[in-house]
Design an enzyme around this catalytic site. Structure first.
Site, mmCIF file in Angstrom:
data_model
loop_
_atom_site.group_PDB
_atom_site.id
_atom_site.type_symbol
_atom_site.label_atom_id
_atom_site.label_comp_id
_atom_site.label_asym_id
_atom_site.label_seq_id
_atom_site.Cartn_x
_atom_site.Cartn_y
_atom_site.Cartn_z
ATOM 1 N N TYR A 150 65.671 4.030 -38.216
ATOM 2 C CA TYR A 150 64.497 3.526 -37.480
ATOM 3 C C TYR A 150 64.736 3.621 -35.976
ATOM 4 O O TYR A 150 63.881 4.051 -35.209
ATOM 5 C CB TYR A 150 64.232 2.077 -37.905
HETATM 6 P P1 NDP Z 1 52.234 -1.971 -41.243
HETATM 7 O O1 NDP Z 1 53.116 -1.661 -42.393
HETATM 8 O O2 NDP Z 1 51.315 -3.116 -41.341
HETATM 9 O O3 NDP Z 1 51.378 -0.672 -40.866
HETATM 10 C C1 NDP Z 1 51.890 0.622 -40.970
HETATM 11 C C2 NDP Z 1 50.717 1.586 -41.031
HETATM 12 O O4 NDP Z 1 51.212 2.932 -41.076
HETATM 13 C C3 NDP Z 1 49.847 1.377 -42.252
HETATM 14 O O5 NDP Z 1 48.500 1.485 -41.878
HETATM 15 C C4 NDP Z 1 50.230 2.549 -43.156
HETATM 16 O O6 NDP Z 1 49.104 2.917 -43.921
HETATM 17 C C5 NDP Z 1 50.551 3.618 -42.120
HETATM 18 N N1 NDP Z 1 51.403 4.667 -42.661
HETATM 19 C C6 NDP Z 1 52.687 4.557 -43.094
HETATM 20 N N2 NDP Z 1 53.111 5.745 -43.555
HETATM 21 C C7 NDP Z 1 52.076 6.622 -43.405
HETATM 22 C C8 NDP Z 1 51.891 7.989 -43.699
HETATM 23 N N3 NDP Z 1 52.865 8.729 -44.249
HETATM 24 N N4 NDP Z 1 50.705 8.559 -43.413
HETATM 25 C C9 NDP Z 1 49.719 7.833 -42.861
HETATM 26 N N5 NDP Z 1 49.825 6.539 -42.550
HETATM 27 C C10 NDP Z 1 50.995 5.939 -42.831
HETATM 28 O O7 NDP Z 1 53.217 -2.141 -40.003
HETATM 29 P P2 NDP Z 1 52.993 -2.264 -38.429
HETATM 30 O O8 NDP Z 1 51.578 -2.512 -38.086
HETATM 31 O O9 NDP Z 1 54.032 -3.185 -37.948
HETATM 32 O O10 NDP Z 1 53.430 -0.808 -37.972
HETATM 33 C C11 NDP Z 1 52.687 -0.023 -37.070
HETATM 34 C C12 NDP Z 1 53.634 0.663 -36.110
HETATM 35 O O11 NDP Z 1 54.226 -0.330 -35.259
HETATM 36 C C13 NDP Z 1 54.806 1.394 -36.760
HETATM 37 O O12 NDP Z 1 54.996 2.647 -36.116
HETATM 38 C C14 NDP Z 1 55.985 0.462 -36.481
HETATM 39 O O13 NDP Z 1 57.200 1.148 -36.462
HETATM 40 C C15 NDP Z 1 55.595 -0.073 -35.130
HETATM 41 N N6 NDP Z 1 56.296 -1.286 -34.739
HETATM 42 C C16 NDP Z 1 56.139 -2.435 -35.461
HETATM 43 C C17 NDP Z 1 56.818 -3.581 -35.095
HETATM 44 C C18 NDP Z 1 56.691 -4.859 -35.847
HETATM 45 O O14 NDP Z 1 57.470 -5.794 -35.575
HETATM 46 N N7 NDP Z 1 55.736 -4.994 -36.763
HETATM 47 C C19 NDP Z 1 57.705 -3.599 -33.923
HETATM 48 C C20 NDP Z 1 57.795 -2.344 -33.237
HETATM 49 C C21 NDP Z 1 57.101 -1.237 -33.633
HETATM 50 P P3 NDP Z 1 49.104 3.459 -45.433
HETATM 51 O O15 NDP Z 1 50.238 2.796 -46.154
HETATM 52 O O16 NDP Z 1 47.752 3.069 -45.932
HETATM 53 O O17 NDP Z 1 49.270 4.938 -45.295
#
Ligand code: NDP
Length: 255
Positions: free
Chosen positions: A159
């Site tokens: 990550y």
């Molecule tokens: P969630 O798991 O709630 O959201 C992740 C999103 O990414 C979902 O909508 C999921 O949708 C989508 N996703 C994952 N894999 C795929 C794929 N292969 N194709 C298309 N869509 C995909 O987590 P977060 O909201 O926390 O994450 C959002 C971003 O924020 C990420 O990049 C994460 O690394 C980053 N982040 C989060 C932090 C935190 O503390 N929460 C801190 C720092 C960064 P679906 O499964 O429907 O495809």
């Protein structure tokens, strides 16, 4: 009367819009006047959010896509351009957390899936977005990195590597397209309430308290707090800002 909404009249494409920060971005960007195009893999989530946004008076649509597949990313961006005639703003937010395991014990499959989604996914989207923005005379892009793109956090090596790579892609794209009217920045969220953190906290008792203790503001962010910063970075109200990585982290990386 002047329209003070940050994204009034813009067409904004949001990846990972089915939950967490991406779903919050869909709500914040449309409240700020954007027509939003949502994408992710879970259609039921996208359909329900689109319904809610439309009910609130927003211009919203969705397209199902897996960002790890270049052809899906191209199709999703093309959907936005066909629907609205242009693309002004893109939030490359889709990502996964991966396991929390010491580096030498981490499965190779974790490395592959985290790099595929968090780096290749951004790469796959950036390219058609930039092409669309060049055709339309400019635009703005925000990539979602992490504090793990700036400093080390324990037991999350793939990550960490992936989120540092997102910073690299952000800086490369910002540098290459600055003179063609495209700004590219990143947000670096600290710990934020979402499915990723629910999963991490669920599987690692005490982790949430530890993270709070390490964060000067002593709490988890709400996803809207990250989305608000992304909205400002995507707006015309940050015109001289490009290649920046903005921590939204309650002071975590400032320590
Ligand atoms: P969630 O798991 O709630 O959201 C992740 C999103 O990414 C979902 O909508 C999921 O949708 C989508 N996703 C994952 N894999 C795929 C794929 N292969 N194709 C298309 N869509 C995909 O987590 P977060 O909201 O926390 O994450 C959002 C971003 O924020 C990420 O990049 C994460 O690394 C980053 N982040 C989060 C932090 C935190 O503390 N929460 C801190 C720092 C960064 P679906 O499964 O429907 O495809």
């Amino acid at each position: 009367m002047t329209n003070y909404r940050l994204l009034a009249g813009k067409v904004a494409f949001i990846t990972g819009a089915s939950s967490g920060i991406g779903a919050a971005a869909a709500r914040v960007f449309s409240r700020e006047g954007a027509a939003v195009v949502l994408t992710a893999r879970r259609e039921d989530r996208l359909a329900e959010l689109t319904r809610q946004l439309r009910e609130a008076g927003a211009e919203a649509s969705y397209v199902v896509a897996d960002v790890t597949r270049p052809e899906d990313a191209r199709r999703a961006v093309a959907f936005a351009v066909e629907r609205h005639g242009r693309l002004d703003a893109a939030f490359n937010n889709a990502g996964i957390g991966g396991d929390r395991t010491p580096l030498h014990l981490m499965g190779d499959d974790v490395y592959d899936t985290v790099m595929d989604t968090n780096v290749r996914g951004v790469w796959n989207c950036l390219r058609p977005e930039i092409a669309a923005m060049l055709a339309g005379g400019g635009g703005t892009i925000v990539n979602n990195s992490s504090v793990a793109g700036l400093v080390a956090i324990p037991s999350a090596a793939p990550y960490l590597a992936a989120k540092h790579a997102v910073v690299g892609l952000t800086r490369a794209a910002a540098d290459e397209y600055a003179r063609q009217g495209i700004r590219v920045n990143a947000v670096a969220p600290g710990i934020t309430r979402s499915e990723i953190t629910a999963d991490w906290f669920g599987r690692n008792p005490g982790l949430e308290e530890m993270v709070h203790a390490m964060t000067p503001q002593g709490r988890t962010a709400e996803p809207e707090e990250i989305a608000e910063t992304a909205a400002w970075l995507l707006s015309d109200r940050s015109p001289f800002l490009t290649g920046a990585v903005v921590p939204v982290d309650g002071g975590f990386v400032n320590q």
